[in-house]
Each structure stands twice: as C-alpha cells, then as structure tokens.
Design a protein around this motif. Structure first.
Motif, PDB file in Angstrom:
ATOM      1  N   LYS A  15       0.797  -1.444  -0.008  1.00 42.47           N
ATOM      2  CA  LYS A  15       0.024  -0.122   0.073  1.00 42.47           C
ATOM      3  C   LYS A  15       1.079   1.350  -0.057  1.00 42.47           C
ATOM      4  O   LYS A  15       0.889   2.256   0.718  1.00 42.47           O
ATOM      5  CB  LYS A  15      -0.889  -0.106   1.159  1.00 42.47           C
ATOM      6  CG  LYS A  15      -1.964   1.144   1.141  1.00 42.47           C
ATOM      7  CD  LYS A  15      -3.093   0.727   0.140  1.00 42.47           C
ATOM      8  CE  LYS A  15      -4.369   1.392   0.132  1.00 42.47           C
ATOM      9  NZ  LYS A  15      -5.249   1.365  -0.966  1.00 42.47           N
ATOM     10  N   THR A  64       0.864   3.734  -1.940  1.00 43.66           N
ATOM     11  CA  THR A  64       0.129   5.134  -1.845  1.00 43.66           C
ATOM     12  C   THR A  64      -0.105   5.877  -0.607  1.00 43.66           C
ATOM     13  O   THR A  64      -0.221   7.082  -0.522  1.00 43.66           O
ATOM     14  CB  THR A  64      -1.040   5.102  -2.693  1.00 43.66           C
ATOM     15  OG1 THR A  64      -1.875   4.188  -1.872  1.00 43.66           O
ATOM     16  CG2 THR A  64      -0.728   4.538  -4.202  1.00 43.66           C
ATOM     17  N   LYS A  73       4.114   5.663   2.150  1.00 38.18           N
ATOM     18  CA  LYS A  73       4.908   6.099   1.223  1.00 38.18           C
ATOM     19  C   LYS A  73       6.363   5.845   1.428  1.00 38.18           C
ATOM     20  O   LYS A  73       7.030   5.435   0.461  1.00 38.18           O
ATOM     21  CB  LYS A  73       4.795   7.581   0.752  1.00 38.18           C
ATOM     22  CG  LYS A  73       3.531   7.990   0.248  1.00 38.18           C
ATOM     23  CD  LYS A  73       3.518   9.524  -0.040  1.00 38.18           C
ATOM     24  CE  LYS A  73       1.900  10.022  -0.211  1.00 38.18           C
ATOM     25  NZ  LYS A  73       1.153   9.236  -1.352  1.00 38.18           N
ATOM     26  N   LEU A 107      -1.404  -2.390  -5.921  1.00 42.19           N
ATOM     27  CA  LEU A 107      -1.628  -2.164  -4.576  1.00 42.19           C
ATOM     28  C   LEU A 107      -2.339  -3.404  -4.183  1.00 42.19           C
ATOM     29  O   LEU A 107      -2.997  -4.174  -4.704  1.00 42.19           O
ATOM     30  CB  LEU A 107      -2.583  -0.948  -4.502  1.00 42.19           C
ATOM     31  CG  LEU A 107      -1.875   0.565  -5.066  1.00 42.19           C
ATOM     32  CD1 LEU A 107      -3.013   1.456  -4.982  1.00 42.19           C
ATOM     33  CD2 LEU A 107      -0.780   1.013  -4.172  1.00 42.19           C
TER      34      LEU A 107
END
Length: 397
Positions: free
Chosen positions: A205, A207, A210, A242
């Motif tokens: 994940k 996004t 980060k 993702l």
C-alpha cells in the motif's frame, strides 16, 4: 541417496503420522539418508532449544530439509509439558536463521472445487516472514500526551516525528523492517518463480505508506533488474499493484501464479487461499532462503484434538497429504540437486499415488463433505496410508 535430507521430527498427531509415512511410504522404496533432529517439545525443552538451532544450521549445510509440525507453547502448554520456559516458535527460529521466505501452495483435486469459481489453478502465497506487526512494540496510552517516533543514528543524526497528540486513552504501535530482509525476500521470490516457471505478483500500500511500503516496492524493482532477462526467457512476468487491487484481481483470476505479500498480508491471505481451495490439510509450505536452501513442511499444525483421541485409544482419520507432499518435495529437490532422476521419479510417483487414492474417493474424514461427483469412502489414518501404498507399489512395479 547421496546427500542426507535434514529430518526435523515434531509433535502430537503429526509425529504419529510422520512415523507411519516413513514406515509405509518411504523406507520400503528409498535408500533413505537423513540427519535426524527431534524438534518435539519435550526434546526442545531438554536441550534448551539448542536442537532447533542445530537443525537450522544443518538445513543451511545440506540445502534440503523436511519438517514435521511442531508446538509453539503458550501458558497452557507450559503447564501441560512442565516446560522450563515458553520456547519460541521453531518455525520462526528456522526462518530467521535461514533468512527464508515461506511459500504456501494448495494441493488440488478435481472433485474439490474452489469456493472462488474462477480459480482453475493453485495460487501460491509468498509470505515475507520477518518484521512488521510481528516484531512490533505496543503501548497502551491511559492519559493525554504526545507520541513520537525517534531515530538516533550512530553518526549523531536525529530524526523525530510526532505520531499523534492524544487527548485521552488510546493505543500506539511501532514496527520496523530492514533493507537486507526485504532484499532477501525479493531474491527468494524471483528465484522460486523461476523454479516453478510462474509469474509473480507483489502488492503493498505504497500510496498511503509512502516510505515504509514504498521501500518494499523500490527494493523489489531494483532486485528484479537482476532477473528480468531470465523471466523473459521463461515467459513469465513480475507484476506490481496495490494490495486492495491485488485482492480484487486475485478473486477474478484463474490462479496459477505466485502472490508475494508482506508479513501480515501473507499470514491472512494464505489462510484465505487454503480455505477457498478446500482444506488447510491440503496445503504445502516451503521455506526458501535467498541462497537456494529449502525446508519443506505441511502448512497445518499438530492436530492436537486427534492426538488426544489417539492417546485415548480412539480411531482417528487425520489427513496426512500435506505431510506426504513435504517429503516428496524434499526428495524431488534432493534428487534435482544431486542429479538422481530415480529419486525425482519416486517423488512424482508418490504424489501421483496420493492423487490416485483421492480421485477414487478414498479420503480422510475432513475431505468427505467437500467432494463433488464422487461418493467418498472415509478411511482412518492407517488405512488411508495403506491405500496410498498399494497404489504406489503399482506405479513403481
């Protein structure tokens, strides 16, 4: 056999099955050479868990190991076995010492249909078995205050971030991982994909996370550059997405690939995949180190409930298939490493004899209600193994 396989014996009902499998399906057919380690809880306690360390070192030395399921003790087990201390998980110790990645694959048969109708081929879960929530530190907050994440480097560098300003009670958690461990995970995944000639998916994940999850993605992309040409030659691919997108794609896929997951994702998804394909008793587990060492075992535990029935003199119908496939996987790899085609053929024929038995409807109790288009004949553990042996003898005659 030329080089020994490292044999790690275990606990409870799987230990009983272990001996039955050796006596009925291995020793009559194979010039068996093993370096034996008793990882039963009693012996681990008697040796201060040194036997677990010794077995892991042996696996690193010889390159192929096969392991029986073992008990990871809790407070109840400490009392039951009168242990000196609550010993760590043998699997965790071995994984750490071998720097390995766990690959779990369901064993499928035509009469047991996956719960996900699109799935036609097994899905292998590759779990990064280090760090994250499993090595995390927790604090229960009972008053207002500030939680901070602080790193103090040996050079004197200091970095500080406010995690949260608490207005009242709550909880917080700190986790970590290392570049070295992530890099080993990536190498093991790409090497195993080439072994199986299957494409590999990887999902995090990044996004949202980060830096943390982003570091996983960066390292995987760096390491893949070393394998890109071999993947192209093998006709397989590396695919990143993702984790939420991966779950959606997996549910609509036909299967037949390796799904690489971070530690927690792999823990959860391996149980989901095994259940959707039928039974945890029909799932293999292979620990692969980045330098090409292998340890094979069943994905399930020691089947405690059946063991207590066995001790009481009651008949049990415990499924030995995943444990048999742990042995066959180890024999196949040993034969491959030592250039012994006869040993590899034996492994193939042993697995085929298991499929012959299951496809004829001869099963253990756990599979009877899952089968479609076949009238199951339920056998106890000993009779089920005997049925496999008779079919193995036909195949090898």
């Amino acid at each position: 056999m030329i080089t020994p396989i490292v044999e790690m014996d275990g606990d409870e009902m799987t230990r009983i099955l272990w001996k039955m499998i050796k006596d009925e399906l291995i020793l009559p057919f194979v010039d068996l050479k093993t370096e034996y380690y008793d990882l039963g809880l009693v012996n681990r306690d008697n040796t201060g868990d040194q036997v677990t360390i010794d077995s892991a070192n042996a696996a690193k030395k010889y390159g192929v190991a096969v392991k029986c399921a073992t008990i990871t003790p809790n407070a109840k087990r400490m009392t039951e076995y009168k242990l000196h201390q609550m010993w760590k998980s043998p699997n965790g110790t071995i994984r750490s010492m071998m720097d390995g990645t766990v690959f779990r694959t369901p064993i499928t048969i035509p009469s047991i249909h996956p719960a996900v109708k699109f799935w036609k081929k097994p899905i292998t879960i590759a779990r990064h078995a280090y760090g994250d929530v499993y090595k995390s530190i927790d604090i229960k907050v009972d008053e207002p205050g500030v939680a901070k994440l602080i790193f103090e480097g040996e050079s004197g560098k200091r970095e500080e971030q406010v995690v949260h300003t608490f207005k009242g009670p709550g909880v917080l958690q700190g986790m970590h991982n290392t570049d070295a461990s992530i890099r080993s995970f990536a190498h093991a995944c790409f090497k195993y994909a080439l072994d199986l000639k299957q494409s590999i998916w990887f999902a995090t994940k990044d996004t949202i996370s980060k830096k943390y999850d982003g570091r996983f993605r960066e390292i995987f992309e760096e390491v893949f550059e070393e394998y890109k040409d071999r993947f192209a030659a093998a006709g397989i691919e590396y695919f990143y997405t993702l984790i939420d997108d991966a779950v959606a794609r997996v549910m609509r896929s036909e299967g037949g690939f390796i799904w690489a997951c971070k530690n927690y994702d792999g823990d959860v998804m391996s149980d989901m995949v095994s259940t959707a394909f039928g039974s945890l008793a029909m799932m293999t587990s292979v620990l692969v180190s980045p330098d090409g060492k292998y340890e094979y075992e069943a994905a399930h535990g020691t089947v405690t409930r059946h063991y207590y029935k066995y001790l009481a003199g009651e008949e049990t119908s415990t499924n030995p298939i995943a444990t048999i496939f742990a042995w066959s996987g180890a024999f196949r790899k040993r034969g491959e490493m030592d250039s012994i085609p006869e040993l590899m053929n034996y492994a193939d024929q042993l697995e085929a004899a298991c499929f012959d038995t299951l496809n004829e409807g001869i099963v253990t109790k756990d599979l009877a209600n899952l089968m479609e288009g076949v009238t199951p004949v339920v056998k106890n553990s000993a009779d089920f193994i005997a049925a496999i042996r008779s079919r193995l003898e036909k195949r090898l005659s």
